[in-house]
Design an enzyme around this catalytic site. Sequence first.
Site: not given
Length: 646
Positions: A188-189
Amino acid sequence: MERSVAGTRRDAVVTDEPGARDSTSRGPSRVSHVAGSQERIRTVVVEDHEDIARLVAMRIATLIRERNAAGEQTVLGLATGSTPIGVYRELIRMHQEEGLSFRDVVTFNLDEYYPMPKNSIHSYHRFMWENLFSQIDITPENVHIPPGDIPRTEIVDATRRYEGAIEEAGGIDFQILGIGKTGHIGFNEPGSGAESRTRLVTLDAVTRRDAAADFFGEEHVPREAVTMGVATILGAREIAIIATGEHKASIVQRAVEGDIDVEVAATFLQRHPNTTFYVDRAAGAELTRIKTPWLLDEVQWTQELIVRAVIWLSELTGKAILKLTQRDYADAHMSSLVAKFGSPGEVNGKVFNVLGSKIRGKSKLPTGRKMICFSPHPDDDVISMGGILRKVTENDNEVVVAYMTSGNIAVFDHDVRRYVDFLERLASERLIEPERVSALAAKIHAYLQNKSPGEVDIPEVQDIKRIIREAEAVSGIETVGLPRSAARFLNLPFYQTGKVRKDPISEADVAIVKSLLEEVRPDLIFVAGDLSDPHGTHRMCKEAIDKALLELRGTLRPEVWLYRGAWQEWPIHEATWLVPLSQEELRLKIQAIFKHQSQKDSAPFPGGYDEREFWQRVEARNKGTAAELDRLGLAEYFAMEAYVVE
Ligand code: F6R
């Protein structure tokens, strides 16, 4: 503020858990009255990564046993990467030695690269089977890993099914997380929302750069991944997020003490009622309670803390130590320190003298002793301690430089081609035997032509890469004045996988180190004391040395000086000795680093954390240490190396 946790092999030092709160409390307001009130996630700081592995594995084992006793299955959320490997190793040990069974365990992994065939050496499927599943009694049908090998058109359905399977299993009981440099959890950037679920994502440029070493070049790192979302992760009943090493310190501080922000996915964990952040001392170094505890509460002024605090104050005010005033101390919550000493002048003088006594020029360095410099890779010796190597050689010490690994995986294929071409040219001029050269050259050219990225090299190529580095190492030490006979190549077996991932340290590794120690019987050894080299090789080399020393402790007790330099330098307050380098000495040191030609320009593994070449980092760090001492009001040196005596 320190207590020990029973049940760990060497009782782990766990600093108080100031952020600890009951599992239903939320947010920072409930803990604002205690030390560490900046912390918005319960955080446990332990001495090193092994302590974390034991604590987390023990928690998982307890959970599995409790649920087994109740006739229920346990659902684990698992991560890959370098961080959880220790936990997996400990779980395997518990399975083998303590009968911990995984028959009723169901697992869901966080993520997988996309596209990624399951059998690729880079796949998280393969990672999980190699590092855990193949060594425990888990039922293969109970293992779930997001798919990286399905057509793009099928991804949305597959991710929905993945979420459905988690739900059907009753949700995740215990989730393990690592944290990326971007603050990602799973993949989850930055930009991943709190409501995000399992989906296909684009990897951040920083993440891809960090993975470049594993993939033998950034261009081979996939651009996408399938990952559980933030909401999927927050759905777990209990979460353990782990970080180790100096390079994680600033993102740990951001995640634990910063505001919740969509740009740093780990901050969403602040909303989770039952998350614990496990960090080693290095990764916890930027937390307020560790970096500047006097800002939070009353502290016990130990010598170490006094020196650290006064250096910090001097930096904060921009004043030399001897010029700090009562007002400066009061404004920085440090009046109690002045009270302890009676006046600011007393504190200032004490710290000034402590720092002054750390400085060890050539005349204060040992003479006529036996020494071993243990260099994890061929080049750490000159990168980290090229200056002192020259000084101790000039002081008539007997110095052996022991290169622990061949470092062969960090040599480019094009360098092999260049050296083979060199051999062919020599052969064509009949300076060496042409027949043998042409057979070898043909084999190598044919192999390299069809080699795919990351493929394990054939033995001949591995050997040539090793020999390239050996020749560079000899040339490097000659540059700083050592004879070529000082070089010893240990070629420790743990490194000889031909892959980025190494085997654990074994008896065979320890035996080789031990036999060198017995042969040389050194008075002093130099050991790499950095924890954040990208593949953990430095840490593993230190483990082999520590084990060998332990076995020899009745007969041999050399002084141990820890060096850093390739990735970080020791801060002044931690250093035991600061060794000044002249302009000429720094120049020679850099020239010695240049001899490691295969590592110059764009070496495959300079580490994702720093884009500079090694010699540039060394120049900046050595000059930086000297400049800092100057700024604190001590003597003005050109450059300095730092050492910690263990
Ligand atoms: C791995 C994952 C990532 C890693 C993180 C840290 O499954 O989802 O979030 O946990 O990138 O990686 P390491 O542990 O290699 O530093």
